[in-house]
Write an enzyme that holds these catalytic residues in place. Structure first.
Site, PDB file in Angstrom:
ATOM      1  N   ARG A  82      78.261  40.797  30.685  1.00 51.55           N
ATOM      2  CA  ARG A  82      78.140  40.318  31.864  1.00 51.55           C
ATOM      3  C   ARG A  82      78.768  39.084  31.738  1.00 51.55           C
ATOM      4  O   ARG A  82      78.582  38.057  31.093  1.00 51.55           O
ATOM      5  CB  ARG A  82      76.878  40.243  32.662  1.00 51.55           C
ATOM      6  CG  ARG A  82      76.698  40.160  33.941  1.00 51.55           C
ATOM      7  CD  ARG A  82      75.085  40.102  34.263  1.00 51.55           C
ATOM      8  NE  ARG A  82      75.021  41.718  34.384  1.00 51.55           N
ATOM      9  CZ  ARG A  82      73.691  41.892  34.168  1.00 51.55           C
ATOM     10  NH1 ARG A  82      72.621  41.159  34.053  1.00 51.55           N
ATOM     11  NH2 ARG A  82      73.239  43.168  34.259  1.00 51.55           N
ATOM     12  N   ARG A 151      69.540  33.304  36.029  1.00 49.59           N
ATOM     13  CA  ARG A 151      71.039  33.961  36.128  1.00 49.59           C
ATOM     14  C   ARG A 151      71.732  33.371  36.901  1.00 49.59           C
ATOM     15  O   ARG A 151      71.600  32.275  37.607  1.00 49.59           O
ATOM     16  CB  ARG A 151      70.405  35.296  36.480  1.00 49.59           C
ATOM     17  CG  ARG A 151      69.188  36.161  35.912  1.00 49.59           C
ATOM     18  CD  ARG A 151      69.943  36.688  34.520  1.00 49.59           C
ATOM     19  NE  ARG A 151      69.050  37.379  33.631  1.00 49.59           N
ATOM     20  CZ  ARG A 151      68.728  38.748  33.628  1.00 49.59           C
ATOM     21  NH1 ARG A 151      69.329  39.657  34.619  1.00 49.59           N
ATOM     22  NH2 ARG A 151      67.892  39.549  32.930  1.00 49.59           N
ATOM     23  N   LYS A 217      63.514  36.850  33.579  1.00 53.72           N
ATOM     24  CA  LYS A 217      64.523  36.537  34.267  1.00 53.72           C
ATOM     25  C   LYS A 217      64.197  35.695  35.476  1.00 53.72           C
ATOM     26  O   LYS A 217      63.000  35.998  35.914  1.00 53.72           O
ATOM     27  CB  LYS A 217      65.494  37.690  34.736  1.00 53.72           C
ATOM     28  CG  LYS A 217      64.646  38.613  35.466  1.00 53.72           C
ATOM     29  CD  LYS A 217      65.712  39.980  35.691  1.00 53.72           C
ATOM     30  CE  LYS A 217      65.013  41.036  36.406  1.00 53.72           C
ATOM     31  NZ  LYS A 217      65.770  42.386  36.345  1.00 53.72           N
ATOM     32  N   LYS A 219      66.102  34.501  39.288  1.00 54.95           N
ATOM     33  CA  LYS A 219      67.234  34.413  40.020  1.00 54.95           C
ATOM     34  C   LYS A 219      67.153  33.539  41.371  1.00 54.95           C
ATOM     35  O   LYS A 219      66.174  33.371  41.831  1.00 54.95           O
ATOM     36  CB  LYS A 219      67.274  36.034  40.629  1.00 54.95           C
ATOM     37  CG  LYS A 219      67.415  36.910  39.737  1.00 54.95           C
ATOM     38  CD  LYS A 219      67.580  38.421  40.178  1.00 54.95           C
ATOM     39  CE  LYS A 219      68.033  39.332  39.125  1.00 54.95           C
ATOM     40  NZ  LYS A 219      67.856  40.674  39.534  1.00 54.95           N
ATOM     41  N   CYS A 438      73.882  51.058  42.013  1.00 57.05           N
ATOM     42  CA  CYS A 438      73.795  50.253  40.829  1.00 57.05           C
ATOM     43  C   CYS A 438      74.775  51.329  39.963  1.00 57.05           C
ATOM     44  O   CYS A 438      75.228  52.238  40.205  1.00 57.05           O
ATOM     45  CB  CYS A 438      72.586  50.069  40.325  1.00 57.05           C
ATOM     46  SG  CYS A 438      71.751  51.651  39.813  1.00 57.05           S
ATOM     47  N   CYS A 444      73.618  52.860  31.625  1.00 54.95           N
ATOM     48  CA  CYS A 444      72.321  52.174  31.941  1.00 54.95           C
ATOM     49  C   CYS A 444      70.964  53.019  31.193  1.00 54.95           C
ATOM     50  O   CYS A 444      70.761  54.054  31.459  1.00 54.95           O
ATOM     51  CB  CYS A 444      71.844  51.863  33.168  1.00 54.95           C
ATOM     52  SG  CYS A 444      70.351  51.026  33.536  1.00 54.95           S
ATOM     53  N   CYS A 483      66.629  53.647  39.123  1.00 57.74           N
ATOM     54  CA  CYS A 483      65.692  53.353  38.766  1.00 57.74           C
ATOM     55  C   CYS A 483      64.911  52.319  39.726  1.00 57.74           C
ATOM     56  O   CYS A 483      65.948  51.740  40.382  1.00 57.74           O
ATOM     57  CB  CYS A 483      65.599  52.963  37.235  1.00 57.74           C
ATOM     58  SG  CYS A 483      66.048  51.041  37.164  1.00 57.74           S
ATOM     59  N   CYS A 487      68.369  46.797  41.282  1.00 61.44           N
ATOM     60  CA  CYS A 487      69.749  46.043  40.852  1.00 61.44           C
ATOM     61  C   CYS A 487      70.464  45.994  42.217  1.00 61.44           C
ATOM     62  O   CYS A 487      71.252  44.947  42.511  1.00 61.44           O
ATOM     63  CB  CYS A 487      70.376  46.365  39.944  1.00 61.44           C
ATOM     64  SG  CYS A 487      69.665  46.333  38.272  1.00 61.44           S
TER      65      CYS A 487
END
Length: 573
Positions: A82, A151, A217, A219, A438, A444, A483, A487
């Site tokens: 990424r 992120r 994480k 954001k 996603c 994934c 899932c 995302c």
């Protein structure tokens, strides 16, 4: 110990991931040695945990898993890489670099993410170092694109408010740079930087994160009303630009958003953030830093499913957070200012900014940049990048803006758009233009069902139903993920589909069109036939009974099809 007392992250109860970070010597671990191992395409799990902070996840091709197992071969290991670009703004030269490394080291495609970043798929272990070096040579980075850190900082591309966007983008870039990890491990491992031997050396201190970084994480997103394209209420920390007569006054501060959850676990839930006050532009970085340090010190390090910032706030209360933030800042936020959001989608086609420059927004289905037989998207963008003098802007909806086009250059860009059939999506239904998915299968490891590969054919089946009811050009936000990690932010969609098992999804309805409200579970663990059968009468009723300007998400609540979700817990009622 009282709730107000600080439990230092070094001493707090912690998970195995915390142990890995603590032992890693600021994210080094044994990565350098592991990457040289010629006997396997994989890396040990401890190093894989650290790799995320460097911007990469180890994956394998799940389409090949069973066959390779039969042949007694190890899985087809590969890495997703990424690449961060604060606010999604890059130069044409950087676009050409991404195109080059995608063909040289990855699977020949580029993925535009829902956080205005790039993803490359199919990079093998032995090509990682060269790929990351070439990315850095072009002044981009993979550091902190994943992992337990802040992120990529999102920022509305907003081409029709060019002057304001320029200011907001600069602040987004400053926040991003300020919150970057300071460890030299990235430079040592990937860029052959000089090694730091002494662990006590001052250059190795992480002044914001500390030696174990964040519990999970984090954001940040900055929205510029009336556009909520960054889905500001989905962010751990959101800033809403307050503009008066074209002047940026400052930002409302919203905290505690987050989309991830786990199926069947009511202790996990998505949540929209809450606005707690207003700060000036000059106070923005201080607010961001102090908020991150509160999560660093109080976030749950024992249970990773409970480690996101939204749970830290919910466990202690919003009032507690505001008091703690005020204490660390040494000053108080002002009362929040009025604002209004109209939508959270992209505005496609040509738009002229206040600075006289032109911007063209492309519709790119699911953010996948590749050439198809009848649609040479990747080639066309490469040719545009070779002559373009402005910038490219990755949108939060997986679209792409060819930005800063002068009146003199516009004709040449238009010729290339026509030559390579690059489109603003006007010939697609409004539903498709407002869709996101996603990556999911086959790369994934968390995917329970298809998403990117499935949603185009799924939309093919929904579009005739909309046309029957006169809704083919009605803007409806639909999102799909493989899932419940969220995302593509499906919990904010008017129609959300979240993978539960192969071919099975949970169907959610009632999200706010402007991204201001969560949707709610309508039916659980159903396949395509039942999904379509469920949506058909709703579309019919919506077509017949909607009020002027009423969006589908609002209608299903008014009609009693679902109840309005007012907080994260209610999502699982």
């Amino acid at each position: 110990m009282t709730q107000k007392q600080l439990l230092h992250p070094q001493n707090a109860p912690h998970s195995d991931v915390e142990d890995i970070k603590r032992r890693s010597f600021y994210l080094r671990g044994s990565l350098e040695e592991t990457l040289k191992d010629p006997l396997t395409g994989s890396i040990p799990e401890d190093d894989n945990r650290l790799m995320k902070h460097h911007g990469s996840y180890m994956q394998d091709d799940r389409d090949l898993r069973n066959e390779r197992q039969k042949q007694k071969l190890e899985p087809a290991y590969q890495f997703m890489l990424r690449v961060r670009a604060a606010g999604g703004v890059i130069t044409p030269e950087q676009w050409l670099m991404m195109d080059r490394v995608a063909h040289k080291y990855a699977n020949g495609t580029i993925r535009l993410t829902t956080r205005q970043s790039f993803q490359l798929h199919g990079v093998i272990k032995w090509n990682l170092k060269n790929t990351i070096r070439e990315v850095n040579d072009a002044m981009l980075s993979t550091l902190a694109a994943c992992g337990d850190v802040n992120r990529n900082v999102m920022c509305s591309p907003n081409p029709y408010q060019s002057e304001v966007h320029s200011q907001v983008y600069e602040w987004a870039s400053k926040v991003s740079q300020h919150l970057d990890p300071r460890t030299r491990a990235y430079h040592e491992i990937w860029l052959d930087g000089e090694k730091v031997i002494d662990s006590k050396d001052d250059t190795e201190q992480e002044p914001i994160y500390g030696p174990v970084y964040l519990p999970r994480k984090f954001k940040i997103g900055i929205a510029v009303p009336p556009t909520n394209d960054v889905d500001v209420f989905s962010q751990d920390l959101g800033f809403i630009a307050i503009v008066d007569n074209g002047k940026l006054l400052g930002f409302n501060v919203a905290v505690g958003g987050g989309m991830g959850m786990t199926h069947g676990d009511p202790k996990t839930y998505p949540q929209v953030s809450r606005v707690i006050g207003f700060c000036t532009p000059e106070q923005l970085i201080d607010v961001a830093e102090k908020t991150v340090t509160i999560q660093r010190d109080y976030g749950d390090r024992a249970v990773r499913k409970h480690a996101r910032f939204k749970y830290t706030i919910d466990d202690r209360g919003l009032e507690w957070f505001v008091e703690e933030l005020t204490s660390r800042l040494g000053w108080s936020l002002e009362p929040a200012r009025a604002y209004h959001f109209d939508h959270n989608g992209d505005r496609y086609g040509w738009v002229k900014g206040g600075d006289g420059k032109w911007h063209f927004t492309l519709f790119i289905q699911n953010g996948r940049i590749k050439d198809l037989e009848d649609y040479p998207l990747m080639t066309g963008l490469r040719e545009i990048a070779t002559v373009h003098k402005g910038d490219f802007r990755l949108t939060p909806n997986q679209g792409l803006i060819i930005g800063g086009v002068s009146a003199r250059s516009k004709k040449r860009i238009e010729q290339l758009l026509e030559q390579y059939k690059l489109t603003d999506g006007k010939h697609y239904s409004a539903l498709r233009r407002n869709s996101m998915a996603c990556v999911a299968l086959p790369t994934c490891g968390l995917a329970m069902a298809e998403s990117e590969r499935y949603i185009p054919s799924f939309l093919d089946k929904i579009e005739p139903m909309l046309a029957e009811n006169g809704l083919e050009q009605e803007d409806i936000v639909i999102r799909m993920t493989g899932c419940p990690n969220g995302c593509a932010r499906p919990m904010l969609a008017e129609i959300g589909l979240i993978g539960k098992a192969p071919g099975k999804y949970n169907l959610y309805l009632g999200g706010g069109f402007a991204g201001q409200r969560l949707n709610k579970l309508y039916k659980e663990n159903i396949g395509e036939e039942e999904i379509l059968a469920s949506l058909q009468p709703i579309f019919k009723q919506y077509g017949q009974e909607r009020e002027p300007g009423e969006h589908l998400g609002d209608f299903v609540i008014r009609a009693g099809i679902v109840q309005e979700v007012r907080d994260g817990q209610e999502f699982h009622a």
